[in-house]
Design a protein around this motif. Structure first.
Motif, PDB file in Angstrom:
ATOM      1  N   ARG A  22       0.826  -1.219   0.000  1.00  0.00           N
ATOM      2  CA  ARG A  22       0.000   0.000   0.000  1.00  0.00           C
ATOM      3  C   ARG A  22       0.854   1.260   0.000  1.00  0.00           C
ATOM      4  O   ARG A  22       0.495   2.255  -0.632  1.00  0.00           O
ATOM      5  CB  ARG A  22      -0.948  -0.008   1.192  1.00  0.00           C
ATOM      6  CG  ARG A  22      -2.100  -0.959   0.996  1.00  0.00           C
ATOM      7  CD  ARG A  22      -3.090  -0.849   2.110  1.00  0.00           C
ATOM      8  NE  ARG A  22      -4.309  -1.538   1.766  1.00  0.00           N
ATOM      9  CZ  ARG A  22      -5.068  -2.174   2.637  1.00  0.00           C
ATOM     10  NH1 ARG A  22      -4.736  -2.202   3.910  1.00  0.00           N
ATOM     11  NH2 ARG A  22      -6.171  -2.773   2.240  1.00  0.00           N
ATOM     12  N   ARG A  26       0.553   4.099  -2.769  1.00  0.00           N
ATOM     13  CA  ARG A  26       0.230   5.445  -2.305  1.00  0.00           C
ATOM     14  C   ARG A  26       1.296   6.442  -2.759  1.00  0.00           C
ATOM     15  O   ARG A  26       0.972   7.553  -3.199  1.00  0.00           O
ATOM     16  CB  ARG A  26       0.103   5.440  -0.781  1.00  0.00           C
ATOM     17  CG  ARG A  26      -0.551   6.673  -0.210  1.00  0.00           C
ATOM     18  CD  ARG A  26      -0.785   6.550   1.284  1.00  0.00           C
ATOM     19  NE  ARG A  26      -1.726   5.478   1.579  1.00  0.00           N
ATOM     20  CZ  ARG A  26      -1.475   4.454   2.397  1.00  0.00           C
ATOM     21  NH1 ARG A  26      -0.325   4.373   3.030  1.00  0.00           N
ATOM     22  NH2 ARG A  26      -2.371   3.531   2.610  1.00  0.00           N
ATOM     23  N   ARG A  29       0.964   6.990  -6.568  1.00  0.00           N
ATOM     24  CA  ARG A  29      -0.211   7.823  -6.865  1.00  0.00           C
ATOM     25  C   ARG A  29       0.025   9.267  -6.422  1.00  0.00           C
ATOM     26  O   ARG A  29      -0.394  10.203  -7.098  1.00  0.00           O
ATOM     27  CB  ARG A  29      -1.439   7.268  -6.150  1.00  0.00           C
ATOM     28  CG  ARG A  29      -1.915   5.950  -6.709  1.00  0.00           C
ATOM     29  CD  ARG A  29      -3.045   5.395  -5.855  1.00  0.00           C
ATOM     30  NE  ARG A  29      -3.411   4.063  -6.275  1.00  0.00           N
ATOM     31  CZ  ARG A  29      -3.749   3.078  -5.444  1.00  0.00           C
ATOM     32  NH1 ARG A  29      -3.795   3.301  -4.140  1.00  0.00           N
ATOM     33  NH2 ARG A  29      -4.061   1.902  -5.909  1.00  0.00           N
ATOM     34  N   ASP A  34      -1.951  12.334  -7.835  1.00  0.00           N
ATOM     35  CA  ASP A  34      -2.459  13.321  -6.881  1.00  0.00           C
ATOM     36  C   ASP A  34      -1.927  14.722  -7.167  1.00  0.00           C
ATOM     37  O   ASP A  34      -2.551  15.709  -6.800  1.00  0.00           O
ATOM     38  CB  ASP A  34      -2.114  12.919  -5.447  1.00  0.00           C
ATOM     39  CG  ASP A  34      -2.849  11.671  -5.005  1.00  0.00           C
ATOM     40  OD1 ASP A  34      -3.804  11.252  -5.702  1.00  0.00           O
ATOM     41  OD2 ASP A  34      -2.485  11.107  -3.959  1.00  0.00           O
ATOM     42  N   ASN A 150      -9.623  -3.994  -3.595  1.00  0.00           N
ATOM     43  CA  ASN A 150      -9.778  -2.607  -3.151  1.00  0.00           C
ATOM     44  C   ASN A 150      -8.835  -1.662  -3.894  1.00  0.00           C
ATOM     45  O   ASN A 150      -9.236  -0.577  -4.318  1.00  0.00           O
ATOM     46  CB  ASN A 150      -9.543  -2.490  -1.645  1.00  0.00           C
ATOM     47  CG  ASN A 150     -10.634  -3.120  -0.840  1.00  0.00           C
ATOM     48  OD1 ASN A 150     -11.742  -3.340  -1.321  1.00  0.00           O
ATOM     49  ND2 ASN A 150     -10.342  -3.441   0.411  1.00  0.00           N
ATOM     50  N   GLU A 151      -7.591  -2.073  -4.043  1.00  0.00           N
ATOM     51  CA  GLU A 151      -6.606  -1.219  -4.711  1.00  0.00           C
ATOM     52  C   GLU A 151      -6.932  -1.041  -6.188  1.00  0.00           C
ATOM     53  O   GLU A 151      -6.705   0.025  -6.756  1.00  0.00           O
ATOM     54  CB  GLU A 151      -5.192  -1.782  -4.538  1.00  0.00           C
ATOM     55  CG  GLU A 151      -4.676  -1.720  -3.112  1.00  0.00           C
ATOM     56  CD  GLU A 151      -4.572  -0.308  -2.557  1.00  0.00           C
ATOM     57  OE1 GLU A 151      -4.368   0.644  -3.329  1.00  0.00           O
ATOM     58  OE2 GLU A 151      -4.707  -0.157  -1.330  1.00  0.00           O
ATOM     59  N   SER A 153      -9.951  -0.965  -7.401  1.00  0.00           N
ATOM     60  CA  SER A 153     -11.054   0.009  -7.419  1.00  0.00           C
ATOM     61  C   SER A 153     -10.510   1.425  -7.285  1.00  0.00           C
ATOM     62  O   SER A 153     -10.938   2.336  -8.002  1.00  0.00           O
ATOM     63  CB  SER A 153     -12.036  -0.264  -6.284  1.00  0.00           C
ATOM     64  OG  SER A 153     -12.669  -1.484  -6.451  1.00  0.00           O
ATOM     65  N   VAL A 154      -9.565   1.589  -6.367  1.00  0.00           N
ATOM     66  CA  VAL A 154      -8.949   2.900  -6.170  1.00  0.00           C
ATOM     67  C   VAL A 154      -8.234   3.341  -7.450  1.00  0.00           C
ATOM     68  O   VAL A 154      -8.347   4.499  -7.877  1.00  0.00           O
ATOM     69  CB  VAL A 154      -7.975   2.877  -4.968  1.00  0.00           C
ATOM     70  CG1 VAL A 154      -7.129   4.129  -4.898  1.00  0.00           C
ATOM     71  CG2 VAL A 154      -8.739   2.668  -3.680  1.00  0.00           C
ATOM     72  N   GLU A 155      -7.523   2.426  -8.083  1.00  0.00           N
ATOM     73  CA  GLU A 155      -6.819   2.743  -9.335  1.00  0.00           C
ATOM     74  C   GLU A 155      -7.787   3.245 -10.392  1.00  0.00           C
ATOM     75  O   GLU A 155      -7.504   4.229 -11.080  1.00  0.00           O
ATOM     76  CB  GLU A 155      -6.084   1.508  -9.883  1.00  0.00           C
ATOM     77  CG  GLU A 155      -4.751   1.246  -9.275  1.00  0.00           C
ATOM     78  CD  GLU A 155      -3.726   2.320  -9.550  1.00  0.00           C
ATOM     79  OE1 GLU A 155      -3.545   2.745 -10.713  1.00  0.00           O
ATOM     80  OE2 GLU A 155      -3.089   2.754  -8.587  1.00  0.00           O
ATOM     81  N   ILE A 157     -10.692   4.708 -10.064  1.00  0.00           N
ATOM     82  CA  ILE A 157     -11.192   6.045  -9.720  1.00  0.00           C
ATOM     83  C   ILE A 157     -10.114   7.099  -9.974  1.00  0.00           C
ATOM     84  O   ILE A 157     -10.375   8.147 -10.593  1.00  0.00           O
ATOM     85  CB  ILE A 157     -11.653   6.086  -8.253  1.00  0.00           C
ATOM     86  CG1 ILE A 157     -12.887   5.203  -8.068  1.00  0.00           C
ATOM     87  CG2 ILE A 157     -11.918   7.513  -7.794  1.00  0.00           C
ATOM     88  CD1 ILE A 157     -13.228   4.900  -6.627  1.00  0.00           C
ATOM     89  N   ILE A 158      -8.910   6.833  -9.523  1.00  0.00           N
ATOM     90  CA  ILE A 158      -7.818   7.803  -9.661  1.00  0.00           C
ATOM     91  C   ILE A 158      -7.451   8.007 -11.126  1.00  0.00           C
ATOM     92  O   ILE A 158      -7.237   9.135 -11.571  1.00  0.00           O
ATOM     93  CB  ILE A 158      -6.598   7.365  -8.825  1.00  0.00           C
ATOM     94  CG1 ILE A 158      -6.912   7.584  -7.358  1.00  0.00           C
ATOM     95  CG2 ILE A 158      -5.344   8.109  -9.246  1.00  0.00           C
ATOM     96  CD1 ILE A 158      -5.852   7.110  -6.419  1.00  0.00           C
TER      97      ILE A 158
END
Length: 192
Positions: A22, A26, A29, A34, A150-151, A153-155, A157-158
């Protein structure tokens, strides 16, 4: 402009160490996605028009015109920074997803023994209504599979958010991020 973090060694220990996995995702990203506005601002050429002091005489709600971003700089940023970062994260998530499918997980045998013992246990719910509860322990591969889901899904969205900003600044090509990344991948394969 930000450079993506170096790719970690893909090992079983890396995947099962949720903190390391993670933290890498993080950091990657954070440096690229970000801070996409700052990265895109760095691509813009300085103003060619000298500053006019009269421009402060009246209030402007929004910029009259947005300075265009150099198309070559945009393409270079997408190819050399953005897509490489996305591909590195995809490779890591794909590798760890394969690790999560490992049928030789030592926790799996322990889980089966616990389940068998639970089936044989006699429960008197009149004496203790909570004695019938059984919460099987998740194996480390099940936990890893959940983290990977989960990761991913985050990918998604980002990447959607980042791609929208890239298209806004670099000109809308009418292509989604998935198609653009797949085209970049095929171009990379062709150049090998």
């Amino acid at each position: 402009m930000s450079k993506p973090p170096s790719r970690p060694n893909l090992t079983l220990q890396f995947c099962f160490n949720q903190t390391a996995l993670r933290d890498f995702l993080r950091a990657s990203r954070g440096l690229i996605d970000d801070s996409i506005v700052q990265n895109l601002n760095a691509l813009m050429t300085p103003s060619r028009k000298p500053w006019d002091p009269a421009s402060t005489a009246e209030r402007q709600i929004r910029p009259v015109e947005r300075r265009p971003t150099d198309p070559q700089a945009c393409q270079s940023f997408k190819d050399d920074i953005l897509f490489r970062s996305w591909q590195t994260r995809s490779d890591i998530l794909n590798y760890c997803a394969r690790v999560a499918l490992d049928p030789s997980d030592p926790d799996l045998a322990l889980k089966e023994v616990e389940s068998a013992m639970e089936r044989e246990r006699v429960v008197n719910e009149r004496l203790d209504p909570y004695s019938g509860r059984f919460f099987p322990r998740e194996t480390r591969t099940e936990i890893l599979a959940s983290v990977i889901r989960n990761e991913r899904s985050v990918e998604g969205i980002i990447r959607s958010r980042t791609w929208a900003l890239v298209n806004e600044r670099c000109g809308d090509a009418g292509v989604g991020w998935e198609d653009a990344l797949n085209k970049w991948r095929t171009d990379q394969e062709a150049h090998r």
